[in-house]
Design a protein around this motif. Structure first.
Motif, short mmCIF file in Angstrom:
data_model
loop_
_atom_site.label_atom_id
_atom_site.label_comp_id
_atom_site.label_asym_id
_atom_site.label_seq_id
_atom_site.Cartn_x
_atom_site.Cartn_y
_atom_site.Cartn_z
N ASN A 1 7.06 -10.42 -4.83
CA ASN A 1 7.06 -9.33 -5.81
C ASN A 1 7.52 -8.04 -5.14
OD1 ASN A 1 6.50 -7.44 -7.81
ND2 ASN A 1 4.27 -7.66 -7.65
N ARG A 2 8.48 -7.37 -5.73
CA ARG A 2 8.96 -6.10 -5.17
C ARG A 2 7.84 -5.08 -5.02
NH1 ARG A 2 13.64 -1.99 -7.64
NH2 ARG A 2 13.58 -0.57 -5.85
N LEU A 3 6.82 -5.14 -5.89
CA LEU A 3 5.74 -4.17 -5.86
C LEU A 3 4.55 -4.60 -5.00
CD1 LEU A 3 5.78 -2.92 -9.57
CD2 LEU A 3 7.03 -2.05 -7.57
N GLY A 4 4.71 -5.70 -4.25
CA GLY A 4 3.70 -6.00 -3.24
C GLY A 4 3.73 -4.93 -2.17
N VAL A 5 2.58 -4.45 -1.75
CA VAL A 5 2.53 -3.26 -0.89
C VAL A 5 3.15 -3.52 0.49
CG1 VAL A 5 1.00 -1.64 0.28
CG2 VAL A 5 0.56 -2.29 -2.10
N ILE A 6 2.81 -4.64 1.13
CA ILE A 6 3.33 -4.96 2.46
C ILE A 6 4.51 -5.92 2.32
CG2 ILE A 6 2.83 -5.88 4.75
CD1 ILE A 6 1.38 -3.30 4.15
N GLU A 7 5.67 -5.50 2.76
CA GLU A 7 6.85 -6.35 2.70
C GLU A 7 6.65 -7.54 3.63
OE1 GLU A 7 10.75 -8.04 2.98
OE2 GLU A 7 9.43 -7.44 4.62
N PRO A 8 6.85 -8.79 3.16
CA PRO A 8 6.44 -9.96 3.93
C PRO A 8 7.29 -10.28 5.16
CG PRO A 8 7.54 -10.63 1.90
CD PRO A 8 7.35 -9.15 1.82
N HIS A 9 8.54 -9.85 5.23
CA HIS A 9 9.39 -10.21 6.35
C HIS A 9 9.25 -9.25 7.53
CE1 HIS A 9 11.26 -11.86 2.69
NE2 HIS A 9 11.51 -12.90 3.46
N TYR A 10 9.12 -7.98 7.24
CA TYR A 10 9.09 -6.96 8.28
C TYR A 10 7.74 -6.27 8.41
CZ TYR A 10 14.06 -7.80 7.94
OH TYR A 10 15.29 -8.41 7.90
N LYS A 11 6.79 -6.62 7.50
CA LYS A 11 5.41 -6.14 7.56
C LYS A 11 5.33 -4.61 7.53
CE LYS A 11 4.45 -10.49 8.18
NZ LYS A 11 4.08 -11.31 7.00
N LEU A 12 6.21 -3.99 6.76
CA LEU A 12 6.20 -2.54 6.61
C LEU A 12 5.76 -2.19 5.19
CD1 LEU A 12 9.58 -1.67 8.37
CD2 LEU A 12 7.27 -1.27 9.27
N PRO A 13 4.81 -1.26 5.03
CA PRO A 13 4.34 -0.92 3.69
C PRO A 13 5.42 -0.25 2.85
CG PRO A 13 3.39 0.54 5.33
CD PRO A 13 4.08 -0.55 6.09
N PHE A 14 5.49 -0.68 1.60
CA PHE A 14 6.37 -0.09 0.57
C PHE A 14 7.86 -0.23 0.87
CE2 PHE A 14 2.35 2.38 0.48
CZ PHE A 14 1.89 1.96 -0.78
N LEU A 15 8.23 -1.06 1.84
CA LEU A 15 9.64 -1.23 2.17
C LEU A 15 10.44 -1.71 0.97
CD1 LEU A 15 12.06 -1.47 4.10
CD2 LEU A 15 11.15 -3.70 4.83
N SER A 16 9.93 -2.70 0.25
CA SER A 16 10.69 -3.26 -0.87
C SER A 16 10.76 -2.33 -2.07
CB SER A 16 10.09 -4.61 -1.29
OG SER A 16 8.72 -4.49 -1.60
N TYR A 17 9.98 -1.24 -2.07
CA TYR A 17 10.04 -0.26 -3.15
C TYR A 17 11.30 0.60 -3.05
CZ TYR A 17 5.01 -0.82 -4.35
OH TYR A 17 3.79 -1.28 -4.75
N LEU A 18 11.86 0.69 -1.84
CA LEU A 18 12.89 1.69 -1.57
C LEU A 18 14.27 1.24 -2.00
CD1 LEU A 18 11.77 2.69 2.04
CD2 LEU A 18 11.26 3.89 -0.09
N PRO A 19 15.16 2.19 -2.34
CA PRO A 19 16.56 1.84 -2.56
C PRO A 19 17.19 1.38 -1.25
CG PRO A 19 16.27 4.22 -2.59
CD PRO A 19 14.90 3.62 -2.56
N PRO A 20 18.30 0.62 -1.30
CA PRO A 20 18.85 -0.01 -0.10
C PRO A 20 19.10 0.93 1.09
CG PRO A 20 19.89 -0.93 -2.04
CD PRO A 20 19.03 0.20 -2.52
N VAL A 21 19.69 2.10 0.85
CA VAL A 21 20.02 2.98 1.98
C VAL A 21 18.74 3.46 2.67
CG1 VAL A 21 21.03 5.20 2.62
CG2 VAL A 21 22.23 3.71 1.00
#
Length: 283
Positions: free
Chosen positions: A153-173
């Motif tokens: 889920n994009r809105l999961g707080v901890i990104e599962p691959h890099y273990k950084l909080p809110f990473l998947s919330y951000l735009p690509p750049v």
């Protein structure tokens, strides 16, 4: 603007988790248990859960999950990926009972309606065009077949691959800058979707949500690795007792969804559970 996405070739060469055999086999046990419950084979011997069925693991990499699917009694098992080094390792170890194929998920090498069970576990965020892959999986799935989906889920707080909080919330750049700042990667490749986006992606399917059933009954679904130790026991007890409307309020931010999808309307056939699977409304 972000760079144009290209296929992630040789993924197992730079993602060590794909070669973690113990963890991959635990994931496979959970997948098989969920499929067994949906098919009404949850009381069967683990080696018979997929008996008589043609099964394909799309995004199989080094083949551990595909090997477990074969071990669950599938009459024919395929592993499909574009990860050539992973496929080579898989074929060397498991080639006697699994057929490994190098193919893009958007052009699966199977006739229409020829596969009884498809597994697509934590793969969609890595592919260039997940909608095209979903369409082709629907094409090859039999009318009575089932598709198992593990979906981040994009809105999961901890990104599962890099273990950084809110990473998947951000735009690509911004995400690229974030992973570089922490020395995790040169750029952030993965593209997650929200629950709403996943429902749109699977709009042509009928879906049952096994997320809370697995979390509330880990001993039945081999999912204890999700919350180990005391945390897991406390979470299990809480989830068993929490009213479903209260749990439903958490769905938009649950980090991973476990769904079973079919082409025609079907219901889970397994035994009753403290938190039963529920249908997912699609657009």
């Amino acid at each position: 603007m972000s760079r144009e996405r290209a296929a992630q070739l040789e993924y197992s060469e730079f993602q060590a988790a794909m070669l973690d055999e113990e963890k991959r086999r635990r994931k496979a046990a959970k997948i098989i248990a969920v499929l067994g419950h949906f098919l009404g084979r949850d009381a069967a011997d683990p080696g018979d859960v997929l008996s008589g069925l043609t099964v394909a693991d799309v995004g199989c990499s080094a083949g551990f999950i595909a090997d477990e699917l074969a071990g669950a009694g599938a009459s024919r098992t395929f592993g499909v990926d574009i990860d050539v080094p992973g496929l080579r390792k898989a074929a060397e170890r498991f080639g006697e009972r699994v057929e490994f194929l190098c193919a893009d998920g958007s052009a699966l090498p199977f006739p229409d309606g020829s596969v009884d069970v498809l597994v697509f576990n934590h793969i969609y965020e890595h592919v260039v065009d997940p909608d095209a892959v979903i369409r082709d999986m629907r094409r090859v799935l039999s009318d009575d077949g089932v598709l198992y989906l593990g979906l981040g889920n994009r809105l999961g707080v901890i990104e599962p691959h890099y273990k950084l909080p809110f990473l998947s919330y951000l735009p690509p750049v911004a995400a690229d800058r974030y992973v570089r700042a922490f020395g995790r990667a040169d750029h952030y490749y993965e593209r997650f979707r929200t629950r709403r986006g996943l429902r749109r992606m699977l709009a042509e399917f009928h879906i049952w949500d096994y997320t809370f059933p697995v979390l509330a009954s880990p001993e039945r679904f081999a999912g204890g690795e999700l919350f180990p130790g005391g945390v897991g026991r406390a979470a299990k007890a809480t989830l068993e007792r929490t009213p479903r409307p209260a749990l439903a309020a958490l769905l938009p931010v649950v980090p991973t969804y476990l769904w079973v999808a079919t082409k025609t309307p079907k219901r889970p056939l397994g035994a009753s559970l403290p938190q039963p699977p529920e249908p997912v409304r699609t657009p």
